[in-house]
Design a protein around this motif. Structure first.
Motif, PDB file in Angstrom:
ATOM      1  N   THR A  93       0.843  -1.203   0.000  1.00 52.53           N
ATOM      2  CA  THR A  93       0.000   0.000   0.000  1.00 52.53           C
ATOM      3  C   THR A  93       0.875   1.250   0.000  1.00 52.53           C
ATOM      4  OG1 THR A  93      -1.642  -1.211   1.261  1.00 52.53           O
ATOM      5  CG2 THR A  93      -1.910   1.168   1.180  1.00 52.53           C
ATOM      6  N   ILE A  94       1.902   1.227   0.839  1.00 53.31           N
ATOM      7  CA  ILE A  94       2.792   2.399   0.890  1.00 53.31           C
ATOM      8  C   ILE A  94       3.500   2.565  -0.452  1.00 53.31           C
ATOM      9  CG2 ILE A  94       4.874   3.338   1.970  1.00 53.31           C
ATOM     10  CD1 ILE A  94       3.912   1.912   4.559  1.00 53.31           C
ATOM     11  N   ASP A  95       3.966   1.442  -1.007  1.00 58.37           N
ATOM     12  CA  ASP A  95       4.657   1.495  -2.297  1.00 58.37           C
ATOM     13  C   ASP A  95       3.722   1.931  -3.417  1.00 58.37           C
ATOM     14  OD1 ASP A  95       7.016   0.687  -1.274  1.00 58.37           O
ATOM     15  OD2 ASP A  95       7.371  -0.841  -2.792  1.00 58.37           O
ATOM     16  N   GLY A  96       2.449   1.530  -3.275  1.00 58.24           N
ATOM     17  CA  GLY A  96       1.485   1.705  -4.350  1.00 58.24           C
ATOM     18  C   GLY A  96       1.359   3.104  -4.875  1.00 58.24           C
ATOM     19  N   ARG A  97       1.713   4.091  -4.046  1.00 59.42           N
ATOM     20  CA  ARG A  97       1.507   5.477  -4.467  1.00 59.42           C
ATOM     21  C   ARG A  97       2.399   5.866  -5.647  1.00 59.42           C
ATOM     22  NH1 ARG A  97       1.273   8.755   1.241  1.00 59.42           N
ATOM     23  NH2 ARG A  97      -0.105   7.339   2.330  1.00 59.42           N
ATOM     24  N   ASP A  98       3.688   5.564  -5.527  1.00 58.82           N
ATOM     25  CA  ASP A  98       4.560   6.069  -6.596  1.00 58.82           C
ATOM     26  C   ASP A  98       5.759   5.160  -6.889  1.00 58.82           C
ATOM     27  OD1 ASP A  98       5.837   8.664  -4.391  1.00 58.82           O
ATOM     28  OD2 ASP A  98       5.846   6.504  -4.241  1.00 58.82           O
ATOM     29  N   GLN A  99       5.613   3.870  -6.647  1.00 58.80           N
ATOM     30  CA  GLN A  99       6.719   2.955  -6.931  1.00 58.80           C
ATOM     31  C   GLN A  99       6.368   2.046  -8.108  1.00 58.80           C
ATOM     32  OE1 GLN A  99       9.907   2.396  -5.050  1.00 58.80           O
ATOM     33  NE2 GLN A  99       9.250   4.504  -4.914  1.00 58.80           N
ATOM     34  N   PRO A 100       7.345   1.763  -8.971  1.00 58.01           N
ATOM     35  CA  PRO A 100       7.088   0.796 -10.050  1.00 58.01           C
ATOM     36  C   PRO A 100       6.738  -0.576  -9.451  1.00 58.01           C
ATOM     37  CG  PRO A 100       9.188   1.909 -10.353  1.00 58.01           C
ATOM     38  CD  PRO A 100       8.691   2.308  -9.014  1.00 58.01           C
ATOM     39  N   VAL A 101       5.848  -1.288 -10.129  1.00 58.82           N
ATOM     40  CA  VAL A 101       5.389  -2.590  -9.615  1.00 58.82           C
ATOM     41  C   VAL A 101       6.566  -3.544  -9.394  1.00 58.82           C
ATOM     42  CG1 VAL A 101       3.928  -4.589 -10.106  1.00 58.82           C
ATOM     43  CG2 VAL A 101       3.182  -2.313 -10.750  1.00 58.82           C
TER      44      VAL A 101
END
Lengths: 145, 534
Positions: free
Chosen positions: A42-50
């Motif tokens: 969820t934290i990564d989901g904002r602006d991190q590549p999958v």
């Protein structure tokens, strides 16, 4: 006199009540898995590549980190003292000193590092007994010195 | 080749310490704000925030009587970069990078091997423990630089020229004037050094005596402050386990249960209970979850998902200890002694293990890991496979650490860094001229320092209107200055005229009109700004 002292120490080590420690094994790691994956992705989901998210926050890395925590807890010096008493700490250290430095048999060293990992996978709640065993072996090695 | 490698490692260390220094950690913690404002105050008035001229032993600040070292080191940074987060943290990042370089020279002196020195330097450059403290205004990090310099110069004294004893002593003094934890480390490491190099000391007794004399004179004011004043003892008394009455209570209960028999007086003696407490805290320093899996429990002092060391370090450190002892290496006594005496001071405190108070243990782990790696490499058969495996394992965990540090940690833990004050002050600046009073909640602690810092208030103007109070624990608090009123319950304050209220969380004063909210990085509301005209 020497043997009497060692015997008294052995009684202290054996009679020490085992510590009440939280369950920490494969089952608890699996319980933590979905929660951690959800929160971390969820934290990564904002602006991190999958790809980055998958690389850092996957089942393997989270399971190994959870199991690593359980495994490393075994070598906590306070856990050793709580398991084998303060009197057991010195023979416990002596046991490791002898195994590593004086009779360095690699299968023995390997076994010492593998044994604490076994309870993570097989139900063996009283892992603290191992510290009593190591401390008693340390005493025996000291007596035979 | 070796020089090039060293330069690359130092550049990497500098980059890791300076990149986004002003924004990660996400905001200034109150101690950082206090260090910064006091440095600013020194820069423009030569006095601290309370008007004391160039303090020598301590800055009163919040009543915690901060050591002066870091504040003076920040003055040039503020002069160069202005009063901002980057400038306040710059000394820590700068001296952190120098600590990495110093590790190279120290390792080279101890092991006389380029490969070990370069590896130890690299390990410290990417160490989560050292990075965490090099990227915040932590006095402990500057203290570490000075004590490490002291140790290195002591080695130079013992192996090269007697003259190095004086700069070594001065470095140790600087460490004690920079961080309180160093005051409980320096004496112990000096014992280790003195024992190892006792022959050299006896041979150069004149130089050593002169250095001791000069150091004693310079140390005297600090010694008097720490031992003879209530303020000086305050911090130690606040954190030490020896002021805890629980062991005495427990001892009394146990003895009562045994009818106060003579054997109970021995077995349940309070001194034993205190000794046991102390040992527990000492052993905490080597707690595996602290070292390898979770790090310090305080979210400001670690990212919570990576240990203070990497997993790989465990095997390399164990190997390093093994080979040091097995080979009867000449550096064994110093490194292992250093490792064992480092937790002696921090173990007197209630919160253990404590990465900040124990930072002076660095770079022993890195020295051991480097020595372990090189020693293993020499005896192992599949050398290339071994190196590649170690490298990949280390790089994977290092990248994971960076990912957590830059993306997860600031979002989850921004509240631990008092996030929101800067945004609040900037919003208030737009409302300041129209307001007669500004009432600010103290719920998040010490708001005055953020208003002083971000509004760059001249300390002389601040002192004219400051309402400074001191509580029963000698802590200093500010209830207001200028238009600002700082209070625990803003809703109870009803000053005349137009008043701006800054409240925490969901609460709003009755009858007020909400103007805006300020959120933490995880989205939770931290401040609400509202207004009332009375």
């Amino acid at each position: 006199m020497r043997y009497a002292t060692l015997l008294i120490l052995a009684i202290f080590i054996i009679s020490k009540d085992l510590p009440m420690s939280d369950q920490c094994d494969r089952a608890t790691a699996q319980t933590a898995l979905p929660v951690r994956i959800f929160s971390e992705t969820t934290i990564d989901g904002r602006d991190q590549p999958v790809l980055v998210t998958r690389f850092f926050h996957n089942k393997v890395t989270i399971m190994s980190s959870e199991l690593g925590r359980c495994y490393f807890n075994f070598f906590d010096l306070n856990f050793v003292v709580n398991s084998a008493s303060l009197f057991g700490l010195l023979p416990w250290l002596y046991f490791f000193y002898r195994i590593f430095l004086q009779i360095p048999k690699y299968p023995c060293i390997l076994a010492i590092f593998i044994i604490p990992a076994v309870p993570l996978f097989i139900a063996f709640p009283q892992v603290a007994y191992l510290h009593k065993v190591f401390a008693i072996i340390g005493l025996v090695l000291w007596a035979k010195r | 080749m070796n020089k090039t490698l060293l330069i690359i490692i130092i550049l990497l260390a500098a980059f890791l310490r300076l990149y986004k220094l002003g924004s990660v950690p996400p905001s200034l913690y109150w101690d950082e704000a206090s260090l910064g404002y006091n440095a600013y105050s020194i820069l423009i008035t030569a006095r601290d925030e309370h008007g004391r001229f160039l303090p020598g032993t301590n800055f009163a600040a919040f009543g915690d009587y901060k050591p002066p070292g870091y504040i003076y080191a920040t003055v040039p940074a503020i002069a160069a970069f202005g009063l901002n987060e980057f400038a306040i943290r710059f000394p820590s990042a700068f001296f952190g990078t120098l600590t990495v370089l110093l590790t190279y020279f120290l390792a080279k002196k101890l092991f006389e091997k380029e490969s070990i020195a370069l590896l130890a330097t690299f390990f410290l450059a990417i160490s989560p423990w050292h990075l965490q403290f090099s990227r915040g205004a932590f006095e402990a990090n500057l203290g570490l630089f000075f004590s490490l310099l002291g140790i290195y110069l002591f080695l130079k004294f013992a192996t090269e020229k007697a003259i190095y004893i004086l700069p070594s002593a001065l470095s140790f003094l600087a460490a004690m004037y920079t961080f309180t934890g160093q005051r409980l480390f320096v004496p112990f490491i000096l014992i280790v050094l003195a024992w190892q190099f006792r022959q050299q000391i006896l041979k150069n007794i004149k130089s050593v005596s002169a250095a001791i004399l000069i150091s004693a004179v310079l140390f005297w004011p600090l010694f008097i402050f720490v031992t003879q004043t209530i303020e000086g003892k305050l911090r130690f008394n606040e954190v030490t386990i020896f002021k805890d009455l629980e062991p005495i209570d427990r001892s009394n209960r146990y003895r009562e249960r045994d009818d106060f028999s003579w054997y109970s007086d021995i077995t349940h003696n309070r001194r034993f209970l205190y000794a046991r407490e102390y040992l527990i805290h000492y052993f905490d320093a080597f707690e595996p979850s602290f070292l390898f899996t979770k790090g310090d429990a305080n979210p400001r002092l670690s990212v919570q998902e990576v240990g203070e060391l990497y997993y790989l370090d465990l095997f390399l450190i164990l190997a390093g200890i093994y080979f040091l002892i097995a080979q009867k290496h000449k550096g064994a006594f110093l490194i292992l002694g250093w490792l064992l005496v480092s937790p002696l001071g921090p173990a007197t405190a209630r919160e253990t293990p404590h990465a900040l108070r124990m930072i002076h243990i660095l770079p022993t782990f890195q020295l051991l890991a480097a020595f372990g790696l090189v020693s293993l490499y020499q005896i192992i058969r599949l050398k290339k496979l071994f190196l590649v495996t170690c490298f990949l394992f280390l790089v994977a965990q290092f990248l994971f650490y960076l990912h957590i540090y830059y993306f997860h940690w600031p979002r989850i833990w921004s509240n631990q860094w008092q996030y929101g004050y800067k945004q609040l002050v900037y919003q208030i600046n737009n409302l300041y001229d129209d307001a007669d009073h500004i009432v600010v909640t103290k719920a998040l602690g010490r708001p005055y320092i953020y208003f002083l810092l971000y509004r760059q208030v001249d300390p002389r103007d601040y002192l004219k209107t400051a309402k400074i109070v001191r509580d029963q624990f000698f802590f200093i608090d500010v209830n207001g200055f200028d238009k600002f009123i700082f209070t625990g319950s803003p809703a109870d304050e009803r000053p005349p005229g137009k008043t701006i209220y800054i409240t925490e969380g969901a609460s709003l004063p009755a009858g007020s009109q909400l103007l805006s909210t300020i959120n933490q990085l995880d989205g939770k509301v931290v401040f609400r700004i509202s207004t009332i005209t009375n």
